[in-house]
Write a protein that holds these residues in place. Structure first.
Motif, PDB file in Angstrom:
ATOM      1  N   LEU A 135       0.823  -1.213   0.000  1.00  0.00           N
ATOM      2  CA  LEU A 135       0.000   0.000   0.000  1.00  0.00           C
ATOM      3  C   LEU A 135       0.855   1.259   0.000  1.00  0.00           C
ATOM      4  CD1 LEU A 135      -2.764  -1.017   2.584  1.00  0.00           C
ATOM      5  CD2 LEU A 135      -3.078  -0.671   0.124  1.00  0.00           C
ATOM      6  N   LYS A 136       2.002   1.217   0.683  1.00  0.00           N
ATOM      7  CA  LYS A 136       2.863   2.390   0.819  1.00  0.00           C
ATOM      8  C   LYS A 136       3.872   2.540  -0.315  1.00  0.00           C
ATOM      9  CE  LYS A 136       4.692   3.168   4.919  1.00  0.00           C
ATOM     10  NZ  LYS A 136       4.227   4.502   5.367  1.00  0.00           N
ATOM     11  N   TYR A 137       4.359   1.395  -0.824  1.00  0.00           N
ATOM     12  CA  TYR A 137       5.485   1.440  -1.772  1.00  0.00           C
ATOM     13  C   TYR A 137       5.203   0.585  -3.009  1.00  0.00           C
ATOM     14  CZ  TYR A 137       7.771   3.083   2.498  1.00  0.00           C
ATOM     15  OH  TYR A 137       8.097   3.776   3.643  1.00  0.00           O
ATOM     16  N   GLU A 138       3.991   0.688  -3.519  1.00  0.00           N
ATOM     17  CA  GLU A 138       3.596  -0.159  -4.642  1.00  0.00           C
ATOM     18  C   GLU A 138       4.527   0.002  -5.841  1.00  0.00           C
ATOM     19  OE1 GLU A 138      -0.684  -1.621  -6.226  1.00  0.00           O
ATOM     20  OE2 GLU A 138      -0.359   0.538  -6.277  1.00  0.00           O
ATOM     21  N   ALA A 240      -4.708  -2.288  11.102  1.00  0.00           N
ATOM     22  CA  ALA A 240      -5.955  -2.341  10.338  1.00  0.00           C
ATOM     23  C   ALA A 240      -6.444  -0.941   9.986  1.00  0.00           C
ATOM     24  CB  ALA A 240      -7.016  -3.090  11.134  1.00  0.00           C
ATOM     25  N   ARG A 241      -6.363  -0.035  10.958  1.00  0.00           N
ATOM     26  CA  ARG A 241      -6.815   1.339  10.707  1.00  0.00           C
ATOM     27  C   ARG A 241      -6.014   1.985   9.591  1.00  0.00           C
ATOM     28  NH1 ARG A 241      -5.630   6.389  11.499  1.00  0.00           N
ATOM     29  NH2 ARG A 241      -3.635   5.934  12.499  1.00  0.00           N
ATOM     30  N   LYS A 242      -4.696   1.824   9.636  1.00  0.00           N
ATOM     31  CA  LYS A 242      -3.849   2.429   8.609  1.00  0.00           C
ATOM     32  C   LYS A 242      -4.042   1.752   7.260  1.00  0.00           C
ATOM     33  CE  LYS A 242      -0.200   4.324  11.553  1.00  0.00           C
ATOM     34  NZ  LYS A 242       1.260   4.308  11.868  1.00  0.00           N
ATOM     35  N   ASN A 243      -4.305   0.444   7.261  1.00  0.00           N
ATOM     36  CA  ASN A 243      -4.592  -0.248   5.998  1.00  0.00           C
ATOM     37  C   ASN A 243      -5.825   0.366   5.333  1.00  0.00           C
ATOM     38  OD1 ASN A 243      -2.455  -2.070   6.060  1.00  0.00           O
ATOM     39  ND2 ASN A 243      -3.643  -3.703   7.015  1.00  0.00           N
ATOM     40  N   HIS A 244      -6.887   0.524   6.095  1.00  0.00           N
ATOM     41  CA  HIS A 244      -8.124   1.043   5.510  1.00  0.00           C
ATOM     42  C   HIS A 244      -8.005   2.517   5.143  1.00  0.00           C
ATOM     43  CE1 HIS A 244     -10.785  -2.408   5.615  1.00  0.00           C
ATOM     44  NE2 HIS A 244     -10.187  -2.758   6.739  1.00  0.00           N
ATOM     45  N   ALA A 246      -5.298   3.836   3.982  1.00  0.00           N
ATOM     46  CA  ALA A 246      -4.588   3.808   2.701  1.00  0.00           C
ATOM     47  C   ALA A 246      -5.493   3.326   1.576  1.00  0.00           C
ATOM     48  CB  ALA A 246      -3.357   2.911   2.812  1.00  0.00           C
ATOM     49  N   LEU A 247      -6.343   2.350   1.872  1.00  0.00           N
ATOM     50  CA  LEU A 247      -7.230   1.806   0.843  1.00  0.00           C
ATOM     51  C   LEU A 247      -8.292   2.809   0.403  1.00  0.00           C
ATOM     52  CD1 LEU A 247      -7.557  -1.802   2.242  1.00  0.00           C
ATOM     53  CD2 LEU A 247      -6.645  -1.203  -0.007  1.00  0.00           C
ATOM     54  N   GLU A 248      -8.610   3.768   1.252  1.00  0.00           N
ATOM     55  CA  GLU A 248      -9.537   4.825   0.860  1.00  0.00           C
ATOM     56  C   GLU A 248      -8.957   5.680  -0.252  1.00  0.00           C
ATOM     57  OE1 GLU A 248     -10.549   6.996   4.353  1.00  0.00           O
ATOM     58  OE2 GLU A 248     -11.758   5.368   5.215  1.00  0.00           O
ATOM     59  N   ARG A 249      -7.631   5.714  -0.335  1.00  0.00           N
ATOM     60  CA  ARG A 249      -6.969   6.484  -1.391  1.00  0.00           C
ATOM     61  C   ARG A 249      -6.835   5.670  -2.674  1.00  0.00           C
ATOM     62  NH1 ARG A 249      -3.863   7.880   3.251  1.00  0.00           N
ATOM     63  NH2 ARG A 249      -2.226   6.384   2.699  1.00  0.00           N
ATOM     64  N   GLY A 250      -7.009   4.364  -2.584  1.00  0.00           N
ATOM     65  CA  GLY A 250      -6.922   3.524  -3.777  1.00  0.00           C
ATOM     66  C   GLY A 250      -6.546   2.099  -3.431  1.00  0.00           C
ATOM     67  N   HIS A 251      -7.084   1.164  -4.196  1.00  0.00           N
ATOM     68  CA  HIS A 251      -6.780  -0.243  -3.966  1.00  0.00           C
ATOM     69  C   HIS A 251      -5.475  -0.633  -4.641  1.00  0.00           C
ATOM     70  CE1 HIS A 251     -11.180  -1.552  -2.934  1.00  0.00           C
ATOM     71  NE2 HIS A 251     -10.748  -0.548  -2.186  1.00  0.00           N
ATOM     72  N   LEU A 252      -4.952  -1.789  -4.257  1.00  0.00           N
ATOM     73  CA  LEU A 252      -3.707  -2.272  -4.846  1.00  0.00           C
ATOM     74  C   LEU A 252      -3.896  -2.552  -6.331  1.00  0.00           C
ATOM     75  CD1 LEU A 252      -2.441  -4.806  -2.142  1.00  0.00           C
ATOM     76  CD2 LEU A 252      -1.509  -2.550  -2.645  1.00  0.00           C
ATOM     77  N   THR A 253      -2.935  -2.151  -7.122  1.00  0.00           N
ATOM     78  CA  THR A 253      -2.945  -2.479  -8.548  1.00  0.00           C
ATOM     79  C   THR A 253      -1.815  -3.442  -8.913  1.00  0.00           C
ATOM     80  OG1 THR A 253      -1.607  -0.527  -9.084  1.00  0.00           O
ATOM     81  CG2 THR A 253      -4.009  -0.278  -9.150  1.00  0.00           C
ATOM     82  N   VAL A 254      -0.830  -3.582  -8.043  1.00  0.00           N
ATOM     83  CA  VAL A 254       0.274  -4.510  -8.289  1.00  0.00           C
ATOM     84  C   VAL A 254      -0.269  -5.942  -8.292  1.00  0.00           C
ATOM     85  CG1 VAL A 254       0.864  -4.766  -5.832  1.00  0.00           C
ATOM     86  CG2 VAL A 254       2.635  -5.088  -7.566  1.00  0.00           C
ATOM     87  N   PRO A 255       0.268  -6.841  -9.130  1.00  0.00           N
ATOM     88  CA  PRO A 255      -0.195  -8.233  -9.104  1.00  0.00           C
ATOM     89  C   PRO A 255       0.001  -8.865  -7.727  1.00  0.00           C
ATOM     90  CG  PRO A 255       1.080  -7.816 -11.086  1.00  0.00           C
ATOM     91  CD  PRO A 255       1.238  -6.596 -10.212  1.00  0.00           C
ATOM     92  N   TRP A 276      -9.724  -5.900  -2.198  1.00  0.00           N
ATOM     93  CA  TRP A 276      -8.785  -4.801  -1.964  1.00  0.00           C
ATOM     94  C   TRP A 276      -7.705  -4.702  -3.041  1.00  0.00           C
ATOM     95  CZ3 TRP A 276     -11.429  -2.747   1.772  1.00  0.00           C
ATOM     96  CH2 TRP A 276     -12.063  -3.567   2.695  1.00  0.00           C
ATOM     97  N   ALA A 277      -7.706  -5.636  -3.967  1.00  0.00           N
ATOM     98  CA  ALA A 277      -6.652  -5.677  -4.999  1.00  0.00           C
ATOM     99  C   ALA A 277      -7.285  -5.877  -6.364  1.00  0.00           C
ATOM    100  CB  ALA A 277      -5.674  -6.803  -4.696  1.00  0.00           C
ATOM    101  N   LYS A 278      -6.858  -5.076  -7.333  1.00  0.00           N
ATOM    102  CA  LYS A 278      -7.447  -5.132  -8.667  1.00  0.00           C
ATOM    103  C   LYS A 278      -6.907  -6.282  -9.509  1.00  0.00           C
ATOM    104  CE  LYS A 278      -8.296  -0.133  -8.758  1.00  0.00           C
ATOM    105  NZ  LYS A 278      -8.044   1.146  -9.464  1.00  0.00           N
ATOM    106  N   ASN A 279      -5.784  -6.854  -9.083  1.00  0.00           N
ATOM    107  CA  ASN A 279      -5.150  -7.912  -9.883  1.00  0.00           C
ATOM    108  C   ASN A 279      -4.704  -9.025  -8.949  1.00  0.00           C
ATOM    109  OD1 ASN A 279      -3.847  -9.464 -11.781  1.00  0.00           O
ATOM    110  ND2 ASN A 279      -2.239  -7.970 -12.240  1.00  0.00           N
ATOM    111  N   ALA A 280      -5.680  -9.743  -8.386  1.00  0.00           N
ATOM    112  CA  ALA A 280      -5.383 -10.815  -7.433  1.00  0.00           C
ATOM    113  C   ALA A 280      -5.732 -12.172  -8.033  1.00  0.00           C
ATOM    114  CB  ALA A 280      -6.159 -10.606  -6.134  1.00  0.00           C
ATOM    115  N   THR A 281      -4.805 -13.098  -7.897  1.00  0.00           N
ATOM    116  CA  THR A 281      -5.032 -14.477  -8.302  1.00  0.00           C
ATOM    117  C   THR A 281      -4.679 -15.382  -7.129  1.00  0.00           C
ATOM    118  OG1 THR A 281      -2.792 -14.606  -9.213  1.00  0.00           O
ATOM    119  CG2 THR A 281      -4.568 -14.040 -10.740  1.00  0.00           C
ATOM    120  N   GLY A 282      -5.030 -16.658  -7.255  1.00  0.00           N
ATOM    121  CA  GLY A 282      -4.811 -17.556  -6.138  1.00  0.00           C
ATOM    122  C   GLY A 282      -4.147 -18.853  -6.518  1.00  0.00           C
TER     123      GLY A 282
END
Length: 314
Positions: A135-138, A240-244, A246-255, A276-282
């Motif tokens: 979230l901080k250094y994508e 958790a608070r800091k995660n959310h 950060a996520l209010e500013r944008g979701h993860l785009t990194v794979p 929370w991630a635009k490009n998530a696989t499993g």
């Protein structure tokens, strides 16, 4: 500042936990780096010109959790396993164990090591830190793989289940939050506690031998180790608070690759991370419990290599 340890009695003297035995891994070098005023321990090897893969471990382990995976990855990649603050042979600072603060320190360590961009692979609490780091250094990441982790505010359930068939997987989150009681009950009994975790949360209770249990227990029993281990849980609400925030500013785009196992804690990491991630696989690794890198190291390395190859080819 970066300090290499390539021989006995060299810069190992700079080790902030000198009483804790230091294990070597063939082809890898111990290093200590300054990370925002504290020393973090890193173990580096593999192909110097290859893509960099950074490994983070969780509770109750150290970088040694990746020892079976690192040689396989080292055939193609520049591999760095890092002890988080308070973990293994890294310094144990007072306070500030929320995952965004820790992520900043991990990133500072990698900058000190001269790493500009990398693949990030993390398990358990290491995955807590990795999610916040992404979230901080994508822009510093090619991709991130998260293994079986209840990430605060993301994949961690809102409450501890009371069903005995499920409660044993997450009961410790509440226990670790209680002020002073865990220290009172666990000091001097660190080995028994670590032994329970490593045996109860693996598919085969024989995955870890006595020496490995001794190693991890000693790391927690070393001065400051238990307090630091508990601090990650005690700062989980702030994480958790800091995660959310950060996520209010944008979701993860990194794979993002969410790695689950057949008998792990989080049945589907990809589904949990997906919102929370635009490009998530499993990926799911069979015949494994929570400690996937120890239980199925070859499959773990293969899954990570396939992920890296797939993203790199896009």
């Amino acid at each position: 500042m970066t300090d290499d340890a390539t021989a006995p009695n060299s810069s190992r003297d700079l080790n902030p936990v000198p009483g804790l035995p230091l294990h070597d891994l063939a082809g890898f070098t111990h290093r200590w780096v300054d990370a925002e005023g504290i020393r973090l321990h890193a173990v580096e090897g593999g192909r110097p010109t290859g893509p960099t893969v950074v490994l983070l471990a969780g509770f109750p382990q150290t970088w040694w959790a990746w020892r079976k995976v690192m040689p396989g990855l080292a055939e193609r990649y520049h591999v760095i396993a890092i002890d988080l603050p308070g973990q293994g042979h890294s310094e144990r600072p007072q306070g500030a164990y929320d995952t965004h603060t820790v992520a900043s320190r991990v990133q500072a360590a990698l900058t000190a090591l001269g790493v500009s961009k990398y693949w990030l692979v993390a398990h358990d609490i290491g995955a807590w830190v990795a999610f916040s780091l992404a979230l901080k250094y994508e822009e510093r990441l090619h991709g991130v793989a998260l293994l079986d982790a209840g990430i605060p505010g993301i994949t961690l359930p809102d409450s501890v289940p009371t069903d005995p068939d499920r409660a044993w997987k997450t009961w410790h989150f509440a226990f670790h939050l209680v002020p002073e009681l865990p220290e009172t009950l666990l000091t001097g009994r660190e080995r028994e506690y670590v032994d329970w975790f490593l045996k109860a949360k693996t598919l085969s209770p024989n995955t870890f031998d006595s020496a490995e249990i001794d190693h991890y227990a000693a790391a927690i029993a070393a001065e400051g180790g238990l307090s630091a281990s508990l601090a990650y849980y005690r700062d989980a609400a702030e994480s958790a608070r800091k995660n959310h925030e950060a996520l209010e500013r944008g979701h993860l785009t990194v794979p993002v690759l969410g790695i689950s196992s057949s008998h792990g804690s989080i049945p589907d990491m990809a589904a949990s991370i997906g919102p929370w991630a635009k490009n998530a696989t499993g990926a799911s690794i069979p015949q494994a419990g929570h400690f996937i890198p120890d239980e199925q190291p070859d499959t773990t390395a293969a899954v990570l290599t396939a992920f890296i190859d797939h993203v790199s080819a896009e």
